[in-house]
Design an enzyme around this catalytic site. Structure first.
Site, PDB file in Angstrom:
ATOM      1  N   THR A  59      -1.022   1.949   6.947  1.00 22.23           N
ATOM      2  CA  THR A  59      -0.936   0.686   6.213  1.00 22.23           C
ATOM      3  C   THR A  59      -0.960  -0.460   7.213  1.00 22.23           C
ATOM      4  O   THR A  59      -0.364  -0.365   8.287  1.00 22.23           O
ATOM      5  CB  THR A  59       0.334   0.634   5.343  1.00 22.23           C
ATOM      6  OG1 THR A  59       0.506  -0.711   4.856  1.00 22.23           O
ATOM      7  CG2 THR A  59       1.585   1.071   6.069  1.00 22.23           C
ATOM      8  N   GLY A  60      -1.665  -1.512   6.867  1.00 28.35           N
ATOM      9  CA  GLY A  60      -1.788  -2.647   7.781  1.00 28.35           C
ATOM     10  C   GLY A  60      -3.131  -3.314   7.553  1.00 28.35           C
ATOM     11  O   GLY A  60      -3.787  -3.068   6.535  1.00 28.35           O
ATOM     12  N   THR A  61      -3.536  -4.124   8.508  1.00 26.26           N
ATOM     13  CA  THR A  61      -4.803  -4.849   8.365  1.00 26.26           C
ATOM     14  C   THR A  61      -5.972  -3.868   8.431  1.00 26.26           C
ATOM     15  O   THR A  61      -6.342  -3.375   9.497  1.00 26.26           O
ATOM     16  CB  THR A  61      -4.924  -5.904   9.489  1.00 26.26           C
ATOM     17  OG1 THR A  61      -3.684  -6.585   9.583  1.00 26.26           O
ATOM     18  CG2 THR A  61      -6.037  -6.888   9.201  1.00 26.26           C
ATOM     19  N   GLY A  62      -6.549  -3.597   7.287  1.00 27.28           N
ATOM     20  CA  GLY A  62      -7.515  -2.505   7.159  1.00 27.28           C
ATOM     21  C   GLY A  62      -8.704  -2.601   8.088  1.00 27.28           C
ATOM     22  O   GLY A  62      -9.173  -1.596   8.635  1.00 27.28           O
ATOM     23  N   THR A  87       0.864  -1.194   0.000  1.00 25.20           N
ATOM     24  CA  THR A  87       0.000   0.000   0.000  1.00 25.20           C
ATOM     25  C   THR A  87       0.895   1.237   0.000  1.00 25.20           C
ATOM     26  O   THR A  87       1.985   1.214   0.575  1.00 25.20           O
ATOM     27  CB  THR A  87      -0.886  -0.015   1.256  1.00 25.20           C
ATOM     28  OG1 THR A  87      -1.825  -1.079   1.120  1.00 25.20           O
ATOM     29  CG2 THR A  87      -1.640   1.297   1.474  1.00 25.20           C
ATOM     30  N   ARG A  90     -14.855  -6.191  -0.893  1.00 19.30           N
ATOM     31  CA  ARG A  90     -14.221  -5.815   0.393  1.00 19.30           C
ATOM     32  C   ARG A  90     -13.551  -4.442   0.260  1.00 19.30           C
ATOM     33  O   ARG A  90     -12.881  -4.145  -0.707  1.00 19.30           O
ATOM     34  CB  ARG A  90     -13.190  -6.867   0.766  1.00 19.30           C
ATOM     35  CG  ARG A  90     -12.428  -6.588   2.071  1.00 19.30           C
ATOM     36  CD  ARG A  90     -11.108  -5.888   1.831  1.00 19.30           C
ATOM     37  NE  ARG A  90     -10.336  -5.727   3.062  1.00 19.30           N
ATOM     38  CZ  ARG A  90      -9.223  -4.996   3.151  1.00 19.30           C
ATOM     39  NH1 ARG A  90      -8.763  -4.347   2.106  1.00 19.30           N
ATOM     40  NH2 ARG A  90      -8.586  -4.890   4.299  1.00 19.30           N
ATOM     41  N   VAL A  91     -13.766  -3.613   1.269  1.00 16.60           N
ATOM     42  CA  VAL A  91     -13.132  -2.297   1.291  1.00 16.60           C
ATOM     43  C   VAL A  91     -12.325  -2.198   2.588  1.00 16.60           C
ATOM     44  O   VAL A  91     -12.832  -2.525   3.667  1.00 16.60           O
ATOM     45  CB  VAL A  91     -14.193  -1.167   1.234  1.00 16.60           C
ATOM     46  CG1 VAL A  91     -13.537   0.198   1.385  1.00 16.60           C
ATOM     47  CG2 VAL A  91     -14.973  -1.233  -0.082  1.00 16.60           C
ATOM     48  N   GLY A  92     -11.092  -1.762   2.484  1.00 16.48           N
ATOM     49  CA  GLY A  92     -10.232  -1.628   3.655  1.00 16.48           C
ATOM     50  C   GLY A  92     -10.261  -0.226   4.229  1.00 16.48           C
ATOM     51  O   GLY A  92     -11.185   0.557   3.992  1.00 16.48           O
ATOM     52  N   ASP A  93      -9.222   0.085   4.981  1.00 17.05           N
ATOM     53  CA  ASP A  93      -9.160   1.390   5.657  1.00 17.05           C
ATOM     54  C   ASP A  93      -8.685   2.523   4.742  1.00 17.05           C
ATOM     55  O   ASP A  93      -8.960   3.692   5.001  1.00 17.05           O
ATOM     56  CB  ASP A  93      -8.192   1.314   6.849  1.00 17.05           C
ATOM     57  CG  ASP A  93      -6.778   0.943   6.416  1.00 17.05           C
ATOM     58  OD1 ASP A  93      -6.631   0.029   5.562  1.00 17.05           O
ATOM     59  OD2 ASP A  93      -5.817   1.559   6.902  1.00 17.05           O
TER      60      ASP A  93
HETATM   61  N1  ASP Z   1      -4.532  -1.278   4.712  1.00 13.07           N
HETATM   62  C1  ASP Z   1      -4.660  -1.962   3.438  1.00 13.07           C
HETATM   63  C2  ASP Z   1      -6.017  -2.598   3.359  1.00 13.07           C
HETATM   64  O1  ASP Z   1      -6.446  -3.156   4.344  1.00 13.07           O
HETATM   65  C3  ASP Z   1      -3.623  -3.007   3.212  1.00 13.07           C
HETATM   66  C4  ASP Z   1      -2.203  -2.639   3.551  1.00 13.07           C
HETATM   67  O2  ASP Z   1      -1.931  -1.537   3.987  1.00 13.07           O
HETATM   68  O3  ASP Z   1      -1.330  -3.494   3.394  1.00 13.07           O
HETATM   69  O4  ASP Z   1      -6.614  -2.588   2.321  1.00 13.07           O
END
Ligand code: ASP
Length: 346
Positions: A258-261, A207, A235-238
């Site tokens: 960035t990370g687990t959305g 990301t 699916r929509v993330g953060d």
């Molecule tokens: N945050 C992003 C999402 O969940 C993924 C990522 O940052 O690696 O879509």
């Protein structure tokens, strides 16, 4: 760390003047080596995703490509800032460069969902007035970050999704692209791996995001992603959620996550960093670290952020082993950090 090449010196000095740096743009304003302590004098920072990249895990060519990509994004945004343009322009331009770079999981090079499609998310926020724009699940827009900005500037809305967002792009002259434009073999192989019966759940990675502060001390933030490999369709993330993946307020901070959305949404991570600063007066480093190293892990996830305050102090905490990132200082010095050991976790 990229070294300052002599032939750049004149440009650096000119740029230092453009930012109102007096005297020589020499060693005294050099950033501290990546390590302990806050990083000061930053005007633009970018990230290329939280994850893990131990030294030796990639070829020297790929390492060079990462550093070149980050540096190109930084210099592109920096030129705009040096010309007196707002931080909003700089973060959009920097993220566009990273979207166009196939190494990163945004625009070209985005990951695949369960149906082997690309669905892209992006958002942008202007710290001057909290105006923001975002798009989720777009399929045919070459640079989702520019579409997010267009939603902010040319529609009465903040967030547009799916086909309607792609149509809005077409109507406003944002370059259209077919899905095969986003393809890279590497992301295809990751999808195939993720579909093996014994595969571990795939983390994200790649990301991209940017935070900047301009001459008027106004901040802006932008984030763009293809999301998670093998994510469910829809699916929509953060990343396109204002307050979760992106936030900017010139009274506090600009943040790109960035990370687990899913967890960054639940933790309202980007806004939480701003709120901690606003309500407690905590400095950016402490506020960002609290969210990334305490609050998000307590909800069960890992990740990282880049957070830049209006005085140019940068924090890059992450609870993953690494965070690909880079920054450029007022006097034009570029630092890129690719490997885990280059970026302190705190
Ligand atoms: N945050 C992003 C999402 O969940 C993924 C990522 O940052 O690696 O879509």
């Amino acid at each position: 760390m990229s070294t300052l090449r002599p032939r750049l010196l004149i440009a650096v000095l000119a740029a230092a003047t453009a930012f109102g740096v007096s005297g020589s743009a020499g060693a005294e304003s050099a950033p501290p080596p990546s390590g302990d302590g806050p990083i000061r004098g930053v005007v633009l920072a970018v990230h290329g995703g939280a994850g893990s990249l131990p030294r030796g895990s990639i070829t020297p060519e790929r390492e060079r490509a990462y550093r070149d990509g980050l540096e190109k994004a930084l210099r592109t945004g920096y030129r705009l800032l040096a010309d007196g343009r707002p931080s909003l322009d700089a973060v959009e331009a920097a993220v566009r460069v990273l979207e166009d770079d196939p190494l990163f999981n945004a625009g070209k090079g985005a990951v695949f969902n369960t149906d082997a499609e690309h669905e892209l998310d992006a958002s942008i926020m202007d710290g001057r007035d909290l105006r923001s724009g975002a798009v989720a699940g777009v399929h045919n827009t070459k640079n989702p970050i520019s579409l997010a900005r267009m939603v902010m500037e040319r529609s009465p809305h903040v967030l547009m999704a799916g086909a309607g967002a792609d149509t809005f792009a077409l109507r406003n002259g944002v370059p259209y692209t077919t899905q095969d434009y986003y393809f890279t073999q590497r992301r295809w192989d990751s999808l195939m791996e993720a579909k093996q019966p014994d595969a571990e759940p795939k983390e994200g990675g790649g990301t991209v995001g940017a935070v900047a502060v301009d001459r008027s001390r106004e901040v802006a933030a932008a984030t763009s992603t293809g999301g998670l490999t093998n994510k469910l369709v829809g699916r929509v993330g953060d990343s396109p959620i204002i307050g979760a993946g992106t936030y900017a307020n010139s009274r506090t901070v600009a943040v790109s996550c960035t990370g687990t959305g899913e967890v960054f949404i639940r933790g309202v991570a980007a806004y939480d960093i701003s709120a901690i600063m606003e309500y407690t007066g905590a400095p950016v480093r402490r506020a960002a670290s609290k969210v990334v190293n305490e609050k998000i892990p307590a909800l069960g996830a890992t990740g990282g952020v880049i957070a830049l305050d209006p005085r140019g102090t940068l924090a890059t905490p992450h609870s993953t082993p690494g965070l690909i990132n880079g920054y450029i200082t007022r006097d034009g010095r570029v630092v890129t950090r690719v490997y885990n050991d280059e970026t302190p976790a705190g």
